[in-house]
Structures are given as C-alpha cells and as structure tokens.
Design a protein around this motif. Structure first.
Motif: not given
Length: 428
Positions: A283, A321, A325
C-alpha cells in the motif's frame, strides 16, 4: 496470445474469489447500497442552496458535520459489531437513517446542522461492514482480487450516485431527492440486514471475545496503514477540486464530467489489473506512486483531452491503493477487533477526503489551479517518507527472527520494492 498477455489478463484469481459462497451477493448488495450513500453530499448541497436559500459555505458546513460524525462513529459502530454482532448495528443505523432523511426536508438550517452530525455518527456502515465481511469470507491468499472488486464497486457507485442525484435535484426538486436518497439508504440497510454476511470466518471464534487492549493491536504498522489510507484519499479529494479549477480557468468547465469519468474509468482498469496479477503490491508503494503521478497532472490543463491523458496514470492507481490498504488492515487486525479496525480505516479514508478538498481549494485560491495537484501530491509523498521508517524497522526485525517451521500467511509489506517495471502489469 503471448504468455505475457495471458499473465496480465489472467482471470483465475477473480473466478476463485467469486466461487466462494456468499461473495457474489455481498458484492452486488455493496454496489446497490453505495449508490445512495455516494449521493448524500451533493443532495444536501442542493437542498441547502436551492431550498433553504443559503450559500455554498453553509452547504459545506452541513457536509462537514455529516463527515465528522461519520469519522467519529465508524470505529464506534465497528466495535459494537465486534461485541454484539452485525444485525443490531444495522437495525440501529437503518432506523437512524430513516428518521434523518424523512425529517431533513422539513428542518431549518440551524437544526439541520446538528442533525447531520448525529446522522453521520449513526450512518449505515456499508463501507466498513463490506470490507470486514470480505475478510471473513475470503482466505487471506485470495483477498487481493476480492478487495479489488470491492474498490471497483466503489468507483461504479461514485460514477452513478452523484450524477443521478444532480439529475433528480435539477429536474424534480432537491427536497424530493432527499427523500429518494433516504429511501435508498434505508432499503440498503434492510437488504444488508436480510443478507446478514458473516463478520468472522468459520475458523475464527464466534460471539463476544475477551477484550483485546488497543495497544496490542493498534501497532505502529497498523497506524502506518491508516496514515497511508488518509494520504491516498487526501490526494484524491484534492484532485477532484483541482480538475474543476483547471477546466474553469481554461474555459472548458463543460468537459468536467468527461474528465472525471475518464479518471474513474482509469481507476476501474487499474483495480481490475491489481486483482488479476499474481503478485502483491504494498500500500505504501502504491500510495507513493499515486502521489507522484498526481503532481504533474496540472501540466495537461491547457485542453480537457490533455488533462484526461495526464490523469490516466494517477487514476489507474486509485482503486489498487484503496484495495491494498483494506487488505492490509484485514491482515494486521485480530478477528476479535476487526470491525473496529475496519471502522478506523473508514474514518481514515473519510478524513483524507475531507482534508483534500479544502486543502486544494485554499492552495488554488492563493496561487493557481496547477498547484491544486502539486500540493496534495507532495503531502502524499511526505506521508510516505514519514511512514517508511516503521516498515523498515519491521523488516529488520523480521530478518533477524528465525524462519517458521511451516509457512504462515504473510503480513502485507508496506514497502515492498516496486520498480516501474513491477507496477506496469497493475496499470495495464
């Protein structure tokens, strides 16, 4: 077909993930449920401006109250899910949503402001619940494509929800749109209550568990992931505002919808590629690449089509992204506190969006539209540099420990080397 193309277009991870019991209906409900939720901000803005006769600043205050309430309420609701189960939380929040959206059209501005805060505090936790349920349904080794599908569903919702709300508010009325949005949210809560997806996997203990002190699970690594999540959505929130400012300055504001649609399509393509490739991406590396690709976007502001092209690299990194996460939080948080951890992740994402838009706006007002891309991107890079020592320390500790006798599911590396060649499959 060359082997490289077959590797990039490999659909096996998606087939394996979607074959898991319960995941298909969960993702379908998630798309339909998020559409009205993504329309709340623009709907309240139209109501405050058109029906209450207030300015955009007042509308922004209502949106901020809703956002602050949601940021505070998300981890609290997640904690209740951990302790009491999903259905009591869904019942409470669905009733709260019904009360707010049914009464909102009749409220004056001084009453609407605190009511929006309370509504945010008890908002239906669709985003965090869906991600928590994915972690419960999907084995760790298959979560990447599952979270990629989740991120793509978010993009689809944001493409449909606000546009539909604008069309209804301008052709019917903002007051009626409030009721319709509220009805959609209540229906979503009821659908999720009926579906009742699991929040613990079959091999995890069910029911209330002994409380795990936060200092044991809210580790520096998890805090680093939350910081990365905030930085990523700060960059995205700033980009949203900067796109409008750049097009307005060049006299092409009518192309705003087309440019934002291209940005969203690039994110969908990037999310699809992220879930299809055989390797994982950290991430932190994805967020740093997103920030870096955002900085020069304003250079393409001379024409709308140049801006579209400039947004493609950054857009292709949006969904990957957020998916990365979510995956990292699901692995780092113990099962007994996963709801609270996912709630914190939702708060981090919300705070980032809430900070990104005013930051870019203030920078643009003080300088030029170009800097609306540069400053949020630079902030993202600064966060990446601040988080870097945490992961380097973890990797040194991991290297010093003896290897386990049997392989265990790997924790997500926040900083896994990702050279441009490594990123290419994910954004192809």
């Amino acid at each position: 077909m060359p082997p490289e193309v077959r590797t990039i277009m490999n659909l096996t991870p998606y087939r394996q993930a979607l074959a898991l019991p319960g995941l298909r209906p969960l993702l379908l409900v998630s798309v339909l449920a998020r559409i009205p939720l993504t329309a709340t901000g623009v709907t309240l803005t139209f109501f405050v401006v058109l029906d209450l006769g207030r300015g955009y600043g007042a509308a922004g205050l209502v949106g901020a109250a809703l956002t602050v309430g949601a940021a505070l309420g998300s981890p609290l609701l997640g904690r209740v899910v951990d302790r009491r189960g999903l259905r009591p939380v869904l019942a409470l929040t669905t009733v709260a949503e019904a009360v707010f959206w049914a009464s909102a059209p009749a409220l004056s501005f001084p009453v609407l402001l605190p009511a929006a805060f309370l509504a945010g505090l008890l908002a239906l936790p669709i985003f965090s619940v869906i991600r928590q349920s994915i972690a419960a349904m999907v084995p760790a080794e298959r979560r990447r494509p599952a979270y990629a599908l989740d991120s793509m569903s978010v993009e689809l919702s944001f493409m449909v929800g606000p546009a539909l709300a604008v069309a209804l508010a301008t052709t019917v009325s903002a007051r009626t749109t409030l009721w319709l949005v509220g009805a959609g949210i209540v229906a979503s809560g009821a659908a999720l209550w009926l579906l009742n997806p699991p929040t613990r996997s079959a091999d995890e203990p069910a029911g209330p568990q002994p409380r795990v002190p936060r200092r044991q699970w809210l580790t520096p690594r998890l805090l680093a992931v939350l910081a990365v999540s905030t930085a990523a959505t700060l960059v995205l929130g700033g980009t949203d505002v900067a796109v409008v400012a750049v097009l307005r300055a060049s006299g092409e504001v009518g192309w705003t919808g087309a440019v934002l649609s291209m940005w969203a399509v690039a994110s969908l393509v990037g999310g699809f590629g992220y879930g299809a490739v055989s390797r994982s991406f950290s991430p932190l590396a994805l967020m740093a690449a997103l920030a870096l690709c955002t900085i020069p976007v304003g250079l393409g502001g001379g024409h709308w089509w140049l801006l579209c092209l400039a947004l493609i690299p950054a857009g292709a990194l949006c969904a990957p992204t957020i998916a990365a996460t979510s995956d990292a939080v699901s692995r780092l948080a113990p099962a007994g506190v996963r709801g609270e951890a996912m709630g914190l992740h939702g708060s981090a994402v919300t705070v980032g969006i809430a900070l990104g838009a005013p930051l870019a706006g203030a920078v643009i007002d003080a300088s030029a539209p170009l800097w609306g891309f540069v400053v949020p991107g630079a902030v993202g890079l600064l966060v990446a540099l601040a988080v870097l020592p945490v992961e380097l320390r973890h990797r040194r500790q991991a290297a010093a420990e003896p290897a386990p006798v049997e392989p265990a599911p790997a924790e997500p590396d926040l900083v896994k080397s990702a050279a441009p060649a490594d990123l290419a499959p994910a954004i192809s």
